[in-house]
Write an enzyme that holds these catalytic residues in place. Sequence first.
Site, PDB file in Angstrom:
ATOM      1  N   ASP A   1      -8.125  -1.426   0.675  1.00 11.58           N
ATOM      2  CA  ASP A   1      -7.903  -1.239   2.114  1.00 11.58           C
ATOM      3  C   ASP A   1      -9.161  -1.574   2.910  1.00 11.58           C
ATOM      4  O   ASP A   1      -9.113  -2.313   3.908  1.00 11.58           O
ATOM      5  CB  ASP A   1      -7.478   0.200   2.411  1.00 11.58           C
TER       6      ASP A   1
ATOM      7  N   ASP B   1       0.827  -1.204   0.000  1.00 11.45           N
ATOM      8  CA  ASP B   1       0.000   0.000   0.000  1.00 11.45           C
ATOM      9  C   ASP B   1       0.861   1.254   0.000  1.00 11.45           C
ATOM     10  O   ASP B   1       0.442   2.319  -0.503  1.00 11.45           O
ATOM     11  CB  ASP B   1      -0.913  -0.015   1.239  1.00 11.45           C
TER      12      ASP B   1
END
Length: 289
Positions: A121, A96
């Site tokens: 996410d 990420d």
Amino acid sequence: MTRHSNGSARAHSSAVAPPARTPMAQKIRRRGSIDVVDAKVAVDLATAQSYSENVFLFVPNLIGYTRVILAGLSLHFMSYHPRYCTLLYGISCLLDAVDGQAARALGQTSKFGAVLDMVTDRCTTSCLLCYLSSAYPSYAILFQFLIALDFSSHYMHMYSSLVTGSRSHKLVTSDVSRILWYYYNDPRTLFCICAANELFFVSLYLMKWIQTPISSSLPSPLASHLPSFLLSLTWPAVMGILTFPVCLTKNVINVVQLWKASKILVGVDLAERAAAREKESLAKPGKTD
């Protein structure tokens, strides 16, 4: 004389007339600080995009697809192989931080990539919380609340950003919310808070599998200087204690984000209703100066 005046008026009107807009420009209108593209035009552009400029194949988006695959594999192993699950889940979360840097370095930032990142996410964390709901049934309502808070705050924040013309949900000014500005303005702060939040949930997951106290893995001289209650804890429990304050902070930020987004949407509603009333009053017949 009249003919000459009319001709002059037409010439003057022609001189100040704005230039003709291209077919593509006619499909784009301004809203705040962003261009709004017609949905049909957007679909046609995405369908006809070339290999050299294919947003689906941007490097950061390929990293995003990898994150989705790794997260899916971690969910597959979640119920019976904690080592594989934790490794795959951790790599997915670490990536990420990579996709955003790759997007900026390669000049491949995209709205699709930003939404893909946020949706990944939300879904990854929610799936882990669903498992924790079954692993800790007494706290299922709490995990369900955290899922609802996470989704609702991010959805409303994203929508409020769109209706106010922002190019990104991370572009929050300090006069709107100082807390959200601190959270989104520094990528390192954002990553550390999100990483510690995930570590807390991962520690809860590992606590169901690891029962060995830390005293068995520490050298005797070191263990003799630690309090007995600490020696009786497992490593996941220690990690959970250390990351719990950050997890609590993250969810307080979610509450602030939800509240600020709600106020922005209500403010937009009030502005639009006032504009509609003003337009209606001006359109009523019988108005005199």
